[in-house]
Design a protein around this motif. Sequence first.
Motif, PDB file in Angstrom:
ATOM      1  N   HIS A 103       0.879  -1.166   0.000  1.00  0.00           N
ATOM      2  CA  HIS A 103       0.000   0.000   0.000  1.00  0.00           C
ATOM      3  C   HIS A 103       0.919   1.219   0.000  1.00  0.00           C
ATOM      4  O   HIS A 103       1.338   1.684   1.053  1.00  0.00           O
ATOM      5  N   PRO A 104       1.257   1.710  -1.210  1.00  0.00           N
ATOM      6  CA  PRO A 104       2.165   2.860  -1.283  1.00  0.00           C
ATOM      7  C   PRO A 104       1.419   4.170  -1.046  1.00  0.00           C
ATOM      8  O   PRO A 104       0.197   4.232  -1.212  1.00  0.00           O
ATOM      9  N   PHE A 105       2.152   5.211  -0.678  1.00  0.00           N
ATOM     10  CA  PHE A 105       1.532   6.514  -0.449  1.00  0.00           C
ATOM     11  C   PHE A 105       1.174   7.228  -1.752  1.00  0.00           C
ATOM     12  O   PHE A 105       0.315   8.092  -1.758  1.00  0.00           O
ATOM     13  N   SER A 106       1.873   6.910  -2.859  1.00  0.00           N
ATOM     14  CA  SER A 106       1.535   7.576  -4.118  1.00  0.00           C
ATOM     15  C   SER A 106       0.293   6.929  -4.713  1.00  0.00           C
ATOM     16  O   SER A 106       0.188   5.701  -4.786  1.00  0.00           O
ATOM     17  N   ALA A 107      -0.634   7.760  -5.159  1.00  0.00           N
ATOM     18  CA  ALA A 107      -1.850   7.248  -5.801  1.00  0.00           C
ATOM     19  C   ALA A 107      -1.488   6.675  -7.163  1.00  0.00           C
ATOM     20  O   ALA A 107      -0.436   6.999  -7.724  1.00  0.00           O
ATOM     21  N   PRO A 108      -2.374   5.809  -7.723  1.00  0.00           N
ATOM     22  CA  PRO A 108      -2.107   5.303  -9.074  1.00  0.00           C
ATOM     23  C   PRO A 108      -1.912   6.443 -10.069  1.00  0.00           C
ATOM     24  O   PRO A 108      -2.472   7.530  -9.895  1.00  0.00           O
ATOM     25  N   HIS A 109      -1.136   6.155 -11.094  1.00  0.00           N
ATOM     26  CA  HIS A 109      -0.860   7.154 -12.128  1.00  0.00           C
ATOM     27  C   HIS A 109      -2.179   7.729 -12.681  1.00  0.00           C
ATOM     28  O   HIS A 109      -3.111   6.992 -12.950  1.00  0.00           O
ATOM     29  N   GLY A 110      -2.237   9.041 -12.845  1.00  0.00           N
ATOM     30  CA  GLY A 110      -3.419   9.689 -13.439  1.00  0.00           C
ATOM     31  C   GLY A 110      -4.664   9.596 -12.588  1.00  0.00           C
ATOM     32  O   GLY A 110      -5.789   9.702 -13.096  1.00  0.00           O
ATOM     33  N   TYR A 111      -4.481   9.410 -11.284  1.00  0.00           N
ATOM     34  CA  TYR A 111      -5.590   9.086 -10.378  1.00  0.00           C
ATOM     35  C   TYR A 111      -6.733  10.105 -10.401  1.00  0.00           C
ATOM     36  O   TYR A 111      -7.895   9.754 -10.216  1.00  0.00           O
ATOM     37  N   THR A 112      -6.414  11.366 -10.636  1.00  0.00           N
ATOM     38  CA  THR A 112      -7.488  12.361 -10.603  1.00  0.00           C
ATOM     39  C   THR A 112      -8.379  12.258 -11.847  1.00  0.00           C
ATOM     40  O   THR A 112      -9.516  12.686 -11.836  1.00  0.00           O
ATOM     41  N   ASN A 157       9.840  12.949  -5.255  1.00  0.00           N
ATOM     42  CA  ASN A 157       9.558  12.331  -6.543  1.00  0.00           C
ATOM     43  C   ASN A 157       8.348  11.431  -6.414  1.00  0.00           C
ATOM     44  O   ASN A 157       7.478  11.421  -7.268  1.00  0.00           O
ATOM     45  N   VAL A 158       8.326  10.627  -5.353  1.00  0.00           N
ATOM     46  CA  VAL A 158       7.096   9.897  -4.997  1.00  0.00           C
ATOM     47  C   VAL A 158       6.793  10.241  -3.538  1.00  0.00           C
ATOM     48  O   VAL A 158       7.687  10.530  -2.747  1.00  0.00           O
ATOM     49  N   ASN A 159       5.526  10.168  -3.210  1.00  0.00           N
ATOM     50  CA  ASN A 159       5.029  10.662  -1.923  1.00  0.00           C
ATOM     51  C   ASN A 159       5.650   9.907  -0.733  1.00  0.00           C
ATOM     52  O   ASN A 159       5.845   8.699  -0.806  1.00  0.00           O
ATOM     53  N   TYR A 160       5.924  10.604   0.336  1.00  0.00           N
ATOM     54  CA  TYR A 160       6.483   9.907   1.505  1.00  0.00           C
ATOM     55  C   TYR A 160       6.089  10.568   2.823  1.00  0.00           C
ATOM     56  O   TYR A 160       5.777  11.750   2.873  1.00  0.00           O
ATOM     57  N   GLY A 161       6.113   9.746   3.882  1.00  0.00           N
ATOM     58  CA  GLY A 161       6.034  10.209   5.272  1.00  0.00           C
ATOM     59  C   GLY A 161       7.332   9.816   5.947  1.00  0.00           C
ATOM     60  O   GLY A 161       8.372   9.681   5.285  1.00  0.00           O
ATOM     61  N   TYR A 162       7.270   9.580   7.258  1.00  0.00           N
ATOM     62  CA  TYR A 162       8.511   9.290   7.984  1.00  0.00           C
ATOM     63  C   TYR A 162       8.361   8.109   8.938  1.00  0.00           C
ATOM     64  O   TYR A 162       7.276   7.809   9.423  1.00  0.00           O
TER      65      TYR A 162
END
Length: 485
Positions: A103-112, A157-162
Amino acid sequence: MNHTINRIVIVGGGTAGWLSAGIIAAEHRITADSTGHSFDLTIVESPDIPTIGVGEGTWPSMRSTLQKMGISETDFFRECSASFKQGTLFKGWRNGGDETYCHPFSAPHGYTEVNLAPHWQPSRDQIGFADAVSPQSALFADRQAPKQISTPEYAFNVNYGYHLDAGKFAEFLRKHCVEKLGVTHIKANVTGINSAENGDIAAIETDSHGAIEGDLFIDCSGQRALLIGDHFDIPLQSKHNILFNNTALAAQVAYDSDSDAIESCTLSTAQSAGWIWDIGLPTRRGIGHVYSSDHNTEERASDELLSYIAKTVSKNAAASATMRKVHFSPGHRAKFWHKNCVAIGMSAGFIEPLEASALVLVELSASMIAEQLPANRDVMDLVAKRFNDKFLYRWDRIIEFLKLHYILSQRQDSEYWRDNRDAASIPDNLRDLVELWRHQSPWHRDTNSADEMFPSASFQYVLYGMDFETQPSTTQRRSDVIAQA
Ligand SMILES: Cc1cc2nc3c(=O)[nH]c(=O)nc-3n(C[C@H](O)[C@H](O)[C@H](O)COP(=O)(O)OP(=O)(O)OC[C@H]3O[C@@H](n4cnc5c(N)ncnc54)[C@H](O)[C@@H]3O)c2cc1C
C-alpha cells in the motif's frame, strides 16, 4: 461569560501535546499584553509520568505539518533518527505464506482523471495492482528513497512520510515550540480541576505551580484521559467487537551490521493472532507484535516476535531483545470536544496502528482547532459540534478501512482469522461497499467527503493486493476505448 479565547492550556507533553502546541502556535502568534491583544499557549507536562514512547510511523501529511511549523527537514532527520516511509508492505495477510502486497503513499498514475483498476483487471495474473499503476512498489523492493539528495526539503519524486524515534521527536518538538514559537512549558503534575459555574474548566490544579487558568483546555494526557475521561466522564466507545487487537509487545533491536539496508516502508507481517510491525530507523529497528489477548497468550505472542527477530535480524538480537507490553482498549470517546475541553491523541481514543492513523488524527485535530479557533466562548459550542461530527465520521472510516485488511484474508489457521470474517464483526457500511466493489472498482464516487482520510486509491491497493475480484463490466465504456487508444 462570553469572553474571548486567548489562553490555551495543553495537558500532556507526549507527541500529541507537542504536535498540537506546534500546529496551533504556528497559526496564532503568541503575543504579550503590551500589544493590547494577547494569546498564550501553555503545556503542562508531568515530570514523573513517561510518554507512551511508541508511534514511529507517520503519514505524508507530517511533511506539511513540520514545514508549517518552520522546521528544517534536515534538522528533523538528524535529531529524530528519522527515515523515509513510502507506505506499508504486507506479508502473509492473504494465506499466511510468504506472499506480499504493498500500500504505497503515491496514488495510481493519473488518479485524478482515470480509474486504472478496470484496465489492470485483464492482466491481474501477470502483474500485481500496485506494480502496474505506481513506480513506488519497485522502490520499496529495492529499498530506494522517494527523492534524490538534490531534491529540496519536503519536495518529493514519490510521496512519503517518515519513520522516527518517538522519544526524540517529542523532545525535538518541545525545543522548537519553546524556543521558536513561544510556547510556555511547565513541568508539573495535574492534581485537580477547578470548575466554572457553567461547568467549564476554569483552571487545572498542579502540585508545583498552583492553579493554571485557561479558556480552552486540550487533553493530551494519553490513556489517562485526565480531563475528557476522569473529569468529564465522556465514555470510551469500544470497537473491540470489530478490531480485536488490544495488546502490543514492543522491542528496539540493533541492526546486525552497519551495512544492513534501511527499509523505506513499514513491514507488516501477519501472525497467528495479530501482526508484527517492523520499522527501520538509521539507528535501530522498532519491531513489535500487536495481537488480540482473547485469541493469543503473551507467551505465544512473545515467541512469535522473537522468532521473527531471529529470522529477520539475528539469533543474537532475539536472545538479547527486551520487550515492553502496552495494553490498549480499541475505541474512541463518544465525543472529543466537551464544554471548553478537547481531547487529542491517546486520550481521544486508539485503535491498532495498522495504517499509522493516530498521529495523522493528532495533526488533523490540532489543525482544525488552529484554523477554527473559536473567537469567544459563545461560538465554541458550535465549533465543538462541528469538530465532533467530523472526527466521529473520520474514526468510522478508519475503523472500516482497517477491518477491510482482515475480512479479505483467506487464512484459516486460527480462530482469530475466522472470527475476523464473522459477519457480526463487520460494520454494515463496509459490508455494503465490499458487495458494491464485486461489481465496480472503488472510485472517488464511493466516499461522501472531499477530505477523506483514505481515498479510493487506498481501498484499491488493499483490495487488489489481497486478490479481491471485481467482475468485469458487461458493457464497453467509452472511457475504456479512450484509455486503450
Ligand atoms: C503499540 C503502539 C504502536 C503505535 N504506533 C503508531 C504508529 O506507527 N503511528 C502512529 O501514528 N501512531 C502510533 N501509535 C499511537 C501513538 O503512539 C500516539 O498517538 C502518540 O504517541 C501520542 O500519544 P499521546 O501524546 O496522546 O500520549 P502519551 O505519549 O502517553 O503522553 C501523555 C502525556 O501526558 C502526561 N501526563 C499524564 N498524566 C499527567 C498528569 N497528571 N499531569 C501532567 N501530565 C500528565 C505525561 O507525562 C505525558 O507527557 C502507536 C501506539 C501504540 C500503543
